[in-house]
Design a protein around this motif. Structure first.
Motif, PDB file in Angstrom:
ATOM      1  N   ILE A   1      30.069  39.603  49.636  1.00 36.93           N
ATOM      2  CA  ILE A   1      30.243  40.927  49.035  1.00 36.93           C
ATOM      3  C   ILE A   1      31.289  40.746  47.944  1.00 36.93           C
ATOM      4  CG2 ILE A   1      31.088  43.279  49.447  1.00 36.93           C
ATOM      5  CD1 ILE A   1      28.603  42.662  51.125  1.00 36.93           C
ATOM      6  N   GLN A   2      30.980  41.168  46.752  1.00 37.84           N
ATOM      7  CA  GLN A   2      31.919  40.890  45.665  1.00 37.84           C
ATOM      8  C   GLN A   2      31.957  41.970  44.601  1.00 37.84           C
ATOM      9  OE1 GLN A   2      29.856  37.861  42.779  1.00 37.84           O
ATOM     10  NE2 GLN A   2      29.657  37.104  44.855  1.00 37.84           N
ATOM     11  N   VAL A   3      33.054  41.912  43.837  1.00 34.75           N
ATOM     12  CA  VAL A   3      33.209  42.816  42.709  1.00 34.75           C
ATOM     13  C   VAL A   3      33.898  42.031  41.601  1.00 34.75           C
ATOM     14  CG1 VAL A   3      35.477  43.883  43.071  1.00 34.75           C
ATOM     15  CG2 VAL A   3      33.585  45.309  42.393  1.00 34.75           C
ATOM     16  N   HIS A   4      33.586  42.362  40.344  1.00 36.61           N
ATOM     17  CA  HIS A   4      34.205  41.660  39.218  1.00 36.61           C
ATOM     18  C   HIS A   4      35.085  42.621  38.433  1.00 36.61           C
ATOM     19  CE1 HIS A   4      31.488  38.517  40.280  1.00 36.61           C
ATOM     20  NE2 HIS A   4      30.439  39.271  40.055  1.00 36.61           N
ATOM     21  N   PRO A   5      36.258  42.128  37.964  1.00 39.89           N
ATOM     22  CA  PRO A   5      37.213  43.013  37.289  1.00 39.89           C
ATOM     23  C   PRO A   5      36.826  43.284  35.831  1.00 39.89           C
ATOM     24  CG  PRO A   5      38.030  40.774  37.284  1.00 39.89           C
ATOM     25  CD  PRO A   5      36.734  40.737  38.037  1.00 39.89           C
TER      26      PRO A   5
ATOM     27  N   VAL B   1      41.040  41.783  50.446  1.00 43.82           N
ATOM     28  CA  VAL B   1      40.571  43.163  50.548  1.00 43.82           C
ATOM     29  C   VAL B   1      41.348  44.080  49.596  1.00 43.82           C
ATOM     30  CG1 VAL B   1      40.451  45.160  52.094  1.00 43.82           C
ATOM     31  CG2 VAL B   1      39.645  42.932  52.879  1.00 43.82           C
ATOM     32  N   ARG B   2      42.677  43.842  49.495  1.00 40.40           N
ATOM     33  CA  ARG B   2      43.501  44.705  48.640  1.00 40.40           C
ATOM     34  C   ARG B   2      43.005  44.635  47.189  1.00 40.40           C
ATOM     35  NH1 ARG B   2      47.901  44.479  45.438  1.00 40.40           N
ATOM     36  NH2 ARG B   2      47.823  42.205  45.486  1.00 40.40           N
ATOM     37  N   GLN B   3      42.771  43.423  46.717  1.00 42.11           N
ATOM     38  CA  GLN B   3      42.290  43.243  45.337  1.00 42.11           C
ATOM     39  C   GLN B   3      40.864  43.770  45.176  1.00 42.11           C
ATOM     40  OE1 GLN B   3      43.569  42.527  42.557  1.00 42.11           O
ATOM     41  NE2 GLN B   3      45.437  41.360  42.888  1.00 42.11           N
ATOM     42  N   LEU B   4      40.047  43.541  46.185  1.00 44.11           N
ATOM     43  CA  LEU B   4      38.669  44.040  46.111  1.00 44.11           C
ATOM     44  C   LEU B   4      38.673  45.560  45.935  1.00 44.11           C
ATOM     45  CD1 LEU B   4      35.454  43.273  46.835  1.00 44.11           C
ATOM     46  CD2 LEU B   4      36.050  44.644  48.810  1.00 44.11           C
ATOM     47  N   LEU B   5      39.455  46.227  46.772  1.00 43.61           N
ATOM     48  CA  LEU B   5      39.484  47.691  46.743  1.00 43.61           C
ATOM     49  C   LEU B   5      40.095  48.200  45.431  1.00 43.61           C
ATOM     50  CD1 LEU B   5      40.533  48.387  50.445  1.00 43.61           C
ATOM     51  CD2 LEU B   5      38.245  48.542  49.454  1.00 43.61           C
ATOM     52  N   LYS B   6      41.090  47.453  44.916  1.00 44.07           N
ATOM     53  CA  LYS B   6      41.768  47.852  43.681  1.00 44.07           C
ATOM     54  C   LYS B   6      40.809  47.848  42.486  1.00 44.07           C
ATOM     55  CE  LYS B   6      45.850  46.410  41.074  1.00 44.07           C
ATOM     56  NZ  LYS B   6      46.839  45.343  40.960  1.00 44.07           N
ATOM     57  N   HIS B   7      39.830  46.945  42.494  1.00 45.46           N
ATOM     58  CA  HIS B   7      38.946  46.796  41.332  1.00 45.46           C
ATOM     59  C   HIS B   7      37.545  47.361  41.568  1.00 45.46           C
ATOM     60  CE1 HIS B   7      41.949  44.496  39.158  1.00 45.46           C
ATOM     61  NE2 HIS B   7      42.225  43.918  40.307  1.00 45.46           N
TER      62      HIS B   7
END
Ligand SMILES: [Zn+2]
Length: 400
Positions: A94-98, A289-295
């Motif tokens: 599961i991923q997200v890109h900034p 998780v913190r960075q994932l949620l932030k972005h």
């Protein structure tokens, strides 16, 4: 010898990540099948897998070629895009890109914190964004963005163990719900997910579940990541995101901030030249998780399947998206046709089917078979002819 040649044979690099299949990429490239996974084939100038250009005197890296032999218009960092073929046998994280702005900020921050660039816990490897577009080469399954609030509510009502999460969604929306489950400790997560897994696992093993059901992928994820000794937090995302099936030739775009995960199938993928991935489960790689949620953008997404726009020539189908870094198209040539164009940026061509003769105006000729690729300089007028019929994918820069 013909002078001013602008087309060259190109050889990419394979990546053997554990989630990859053992057949598709070796078959495409004509490599020996040795049982090891071939997950990705990279065509680009990214330092983790640089393509080689084949010159009369021998091979050199494409980046070296661009820097040494050609200077005008090409950045020292290489191409603005990275072109890939993927064979997804087991699901990816599961991923997200900034965004570009936040990548810049966070990259400098991690530098200040003294985290080495190749440290497994380093999140930001470069200062770039990483939007991605993909086109399916087979039936392809993925997770893409959050369900609508209405559908999420339906999902929480449908699964008995999720009933207790309804108030979080009702009072704090998608963000409240996702933050709650992503920040649960192991005990809490196990209490909710264990009975679900115990219910669906026998159904999965009996072959009763369909790929259109989140239960199918949740059971598959549990088996895939069981050895981590964990009820993976990524299982929640399987239930909370849109489950999308693409047919061959259909595409989808992953913009900044939209969480996603590839589940199964083969595709071609074109992205900005970056390695910035924030992960939230279904992986043995670093999870933050913190960075994932932030972005992450906590908004409902209606998946937009991109079927592309056929150009007037009836051969080239452009899969448009609104980023300047790249443009992906598919060129389908029948035996009686000649495709003709002038490149407006550096390009990479990859033959997926058939044999192609690539001819420049000055007579230079390159013959490419299935799995072979070429690098094309900007401002090159060239023709493509197929022996019978051929399918080629083309990666170029977008509008800059
Ligand atoms: Zn991605």
């Amino acid at each position: 010898m013909i002078s001013n040649v602008k087309t060259y044979p190109l050889e990419g690099k394979t990546q053997s990540y554990s989630w990859g299949g053992t057949q598709f990429i070796p078959e495409l490239l004509g490599l020996e099948k040795n049982g090891k996974p071939y997950a990705e084939y990279w065509l680009g100038t990214h330092e983790r897998g640089q393509a080689d250009i084949v010159l009369p005197k021998g091979k050199t890296s494409l980046r070296n070629f661009l820097n040494t032999f050609k200077s005008g218009g090409v950045k020292a960092s290489g191409l603005s895009f990275l072109f890939k073929v993927l064979d997804v046998k087991n699901m990816l994280s599961i991923q997200v890109h900034p965004s570009k702005e936040s990548a810049k900020k966070e990259y400098l921050l991690e530098n200040l914190q003294g985290i080495p660039i190749d440290h497994p816990e380093r999140n930001f490897k470069d200062q770039n964004h990483k939007p991605e577009i993909m086109v399916a080469l087979s039936e392809f399954w993925l997770l893409h963005g959050f369900l609508s609030e209405e559908k999420l509510l339906g999902r929480l009502r449908e699964v008995p163990e999720f009933h207790e999460l309804i108030p979080a969604l009702q009072s704090d929306g998608i963000k409240g719900l996702y933050n709650k489950v992503m920040n649960q400790d192991f005990k809490e997560r196990k209490r909710i997910l264990k009975p679900i897994i115990e219910r669906i696992l026998p159904l999965y093993r009996e072959g009763i579940l369909s790929k259109t059901s989140a239960d199918y992928w949740a059971a598959k994820a549990f088996i895939q990541f069981e050895e981590n000794g964990d009820f993976d937090k990524g299982i929640y995302s399987i239930y909370f995101f849109n489950l999308v099936e693409l047919k061959p030739g259909e595409g989808i775009y992953q913009p900044t901030g939209v969480p996603h995960a590839y589940l199964e199938g083969q595709n071609v993928e074109l992205m900005a030249n970056s390695d910035n991935v924030l992960r939230g489960g279904l992986t043995s790689k670093h999870i933050d998780v913190r960075q994932l949620l932030k972005h992450t953008k906590f908004q409902e997404i209606e998946p937009q399947i991109i079927r592309g726009t056929l150009k007037e020539d009836g051969m080239e189908r452009i899969y448009a998206c609104d980023v300047p870094d790249f443009q992906l198209s598919q060129i389908q040539i029948l035996s009686s046709e000649i495709y003709c164009t002038t490149s407006t940026s550096s390009e990479i061509l990859l033959v997926m089917e058939g044999d192609v003769a690539m001819r420049e105006k000055n007579g230079a000729l390159l013959v490419l078979s299935k799995g072979q690729s070429a690098f094309v300089e900007c401002g090159c007028h060239y023709y493509l002819e197929a022996r019978n019929s051929a399918v080629i994918f083309k990666a170029a820069s977008g509008k800059t």
